[in-house]
Design a protein around this motif. Sequence first.
Motif, PDB file in Angstrom:
ATOM      1  N   PHE A   1       0.837  -1.207   0.000  1.00 34.04           N
ATOM      2  CA  PHE A   1       0.000   0.000   0.000  1.00 34.04           C
ATOM      3  C   PHE A   1       0.871   1.256   0.000  1.00 34.04           C
ATOM      4  O   PHE A   1       0.612   2.212  -0.740  1.00 34.04           O
ATOM      5  CB  PHE A   1      -0.912  -0.011   1.224  1.00 34.04           C
ATOM      6  N   THR A   2       1.937   1.282   0.832  1.00 36.21           N
ATOM      7  CA  THR A   2       2.836   2.439   0.863  1.00 36.21           C
ATOM      8  C   THR A   2       3.504   2.643  -0.488  1.00 36.21           C
ATOM      9  O   THR A   2       3.660   3.771  -0.970  1.00 36.21           O
ATOM     10  CB  THR A   2       3.893   2.244   1.958  1.00 36.21           C
ATOM     11  N   THR A   3       3.904   1.537  -1.126  1.00 33.77           N
ATOM     12  CA  THR A   3       4.524   1.649  -2.448  1.00 33.77           C
ATOM     13  C   THR A   3       3.546   2.211  -3.472  1.00 33.77           C
ATOM     14  O   THR A   3       3.894   3.072  -4.289  1.00 33.77           O
ATOM     15  CB  THR A   3       5.024   0.265  -2.904  1.00 33.77           C
ATOM     16  N   ARG A   4       2.309   1.731  -3.431  1.00 36.20           N
ATOM     17  CA  ARG A   4       1.307   2.255  -4.378  1.00 36.20           C
ATOM     18  C   ARG A   4       1.032   3.732  -4.122  1.00 36.20           C
ATOM     19  O   ARG A   4       0.809   4.499  -5.059  1.00 36.20           O
ATOM     20  CB  ARG A   4       0.025   1.433  -4.277  1.00 36.20           C
ATOM     21  N   GLN A   5       1.019   4.134  -2.847  1.00 36.26           N
ATOM     22  CA  GLN A   5       0.823   5.556  -2.559  1.00 36.26           C
ATOM     23  C   GLN A   5       1.921   6.398  -3.193  1.00 36.26           C
ATOM     24  O   GLN A   5       1.647   7.459  -3.757  1.00 36.26           O
ATOM     25  CB  GLN A   5       0.807   5.783  -1.052  1.00 36.26           C
ATOM     26  N   GLN A   6       3.164   5.931  -3.086  1.00 32.85           N
ATOM     27  CA  GLN A   6       4.265   6.671  -3.710  1.00 32.85           C
ATOM     28  C   GLN A   6       4.123   6.687  -5.227  1.00 32.85           C
ATOM     29  O   GLN A   6       4.372   7.709  -5.873  1.00 32.85           O
ATOM     30  CB  GLN A   6       5.605   6.064  -3.297  1.00 32.85           C
ATOM     31  N   ASN A   7       3.718   5.558  -5.795  1.00 31.91           N
ATOM     32  CA  ASN A   7       3.578   5.496  -7.247  1.00 31.91           C
ATOM     33  C   ASN A   7       2.447   6.385  -7.763  1.00 31.91           C
ATOM     34  O   ASN A   7       2.526   6.916  -8.886  1.00 31.91           O
ATOM     35  CB  ASN A   7       3.328   4.047  -7.679  1.00 31.91           C
ATOM     36  N   LEU A   8       1.397   6.526  -6.957  1.00 39.03           N
ATOM     37  CA  LEU A   8       0.231   7.312  -7.377  1.00 39.03           C
ATOM     38  C   LEU A   8       0.284   8.760  -6.908  1.00 39.03           C
ATOM     39  O   LEU A   8      -0.689   9.493  -7.085  1.00 39.03           O
ATOM     40  CB  LEU A   8      -1.054   6.670  -6.832  1.00 39.03           C
ATOM     41  N   SER A   9       1.393   9.181  -6.295  1.00 36.74           N
ATOM     42  CA  SER A   9       1.442  10.534  -5.732  1.00 36.74           C
ATOM     43  C   SER A   9       1.244  11.605  -6.796  1.00 36.74           C
ATOM     44  O   SER A   9       0.724  12.684  -6.520  1.00 36.74           O
ATOM     45  CB  SER A   9       2.778  10.748  -5.016  1.00 36.74           C
ATOM     46  N   GLY A  10       1.634  11.317  -8.034  1.00 38.30           N
ATOM     47  CA  GLY A  10       1.504  12.318  -9.087  1.00 38.30           C
ATOM     48  C   GLY A  10       0.073  12.530  -9.547  1.00 38.30           C
ATOM     49  O   GLY A  10      -0.250  13.590 -10.095  1.00 38.30           O
ATOM     50  N   ILE A  11      -0.815  11.539  -9.360  1.00 41.06           N
ATOM     51  CA  ILE A  11      -2.205  11.668  -9.818  1.00 41.06           C
ATOM     52  C   ILE A  11      -3.195  11.658  -8.662  1.00 41.06           C
ATOM     53  O   ILE A  11      -4.399  11.670  -8.890  1.00 41.06           O
ATOM     54  CB  ILE A  11      -2.554  10.539 -10.812  1.00 41.06           C
ATOM     55  N   ALA A  12      -2.695  11.600  -7.437  1.00 44.67           N
ATOM     56  CA  ALA A  12      -3.601  11.604  -6.283  1.00 44.67           C
ATOM     57  C   ALA A  12      -4.311  12.957  -6.190  1.00 44.67           C
ATOM     58  O   ALA A  12      -3.722  14.002  -6.481  1.00 44.67           O
ATOM     59  CB  ALA A  12      -2.823  11.337  -4.993  1.00 44.67           C
ATOM     60  N   PRO A  13      -5.596  12.988  -5.815  1.00 47.17           N
ATOM     61  CA  PRO A  13      -6.324  14.268  -5.724  1.00 47.17           C
ATOM     62  C   PRO A  13      -5.765  15.147  -4.618  1.00 47.17           C
ATOM     63  O   PRO A  13      -5.340  14.659  -3.569  1.00 47.17           O
ATOM     64  CB  PRO A  13      -7.761  13.836  -5.424  1.00 47.17           C
TER      65      PRO A  13
END
Length: 390
Positions: free
Chosen positions: A62-74
């Motif tokens: 989950f932490t890895t996905r958060q880092q990967n999605l940081s550019g498109i997170a709202p």
Amino acid sequence: MATETVINRPAPFVEDIGKKLSEQALGLQNVPVVTTGIGGLSQQAGETAAGFKSRQDAARAFTTRQQNLSGIAPEVASQDALQQEAQKRTLSGLGSFQPFLNQAQTEAQLASGLGTTALGQLGTAGSQLGIAGTTLGGVPLGAQSFQQDVSQFMSPYQQQVIDVSLAEFDRNKQMQEQQLRDQQAKLGALGSGRAGVQLSEFGTGAARERALLQAGLLQQGFQQAQGARQQDIQNRFGLGQAQAGLAGQQAGMAGQQAGFAGQRAGLAGATQGLGSFRSGLAQQQAQLGSAVQGLQGTDITRLGQLGSINQAQRQAELDATREATRMAAFQPQEELNRFADITTGIMGGMRGTGTTTSNIPNPTPLQTALGVGSTLAGIYGAFNPRPLFG
């Protein structure tokens, strides 16, 4: 009777895709959904080591996905400098009227003290002069006497005027409230929490305006009655002076008695001025009370508006955080769904799989004989092109 079985299978690469899709779907069945980093986990009572390790692995993923999605997170834009400055000025301006009110109250107390001192001095002078009477021209002396009986000059129709004015105010309030409800109904917000807050704010403001209207009508009636009473005092005082002069001429009193009469007249004038002064002081106190109520209501309204703005900003931030967490938590499921949609599209153009079984009846003796004959004829024809018969 013979049985024929036909097995239809998709292309090998499609079978491989379907197999991978099934493996991924089954692999996600036992993966827990964790929405916190590994630092926020602790083994629960009764939880196995394997189960805790599974949750730890899910937390790392989950932490890895958060880092990967940081550019498109709202994200939610913070308040700009102008909004922050507006809030700062609004908060700094709250209660700024209090020093002026305190100063006004101090001045009023000083004025009241001076009035009391003047009354004492006038009383001493009156005793020294040996004034026997307590009235002049039928008008009682003393500041308190000039203030009393104001109710006799009040309009007998004042309450009817107040009732009609308040009734008209209530009718206009009901019309405005109905218009507000109609607007909420058109917007589809009728019955919502925000619509209730808006109606509550409208009701509070209307109640405050109604109270101010009633206070203003009462204050206006009091001022008019006070003016009429003051004019009556002046008229009676003038009559008293005339009577005093007439009495002086008729009595032919000595110069000392005339001086005493002059002193009494001056004392009455000073008392009248003191009465007017204290009457104005009472009016200022009433206006000060109304001003305090209005200023406090303004502060409350501004605080409520700032609270609503900050609450909306905070709610937007919480919503953005929740959406980012949801994206990171359910990214594997969403990727699997997209993979399944693509696979379904590919398999939609392929021939369906399945098994077909058909029953073939056994040949009759004639069909067998004809078949044998045909076979022999074919073999003979291959070696001897001449006709078999003839």
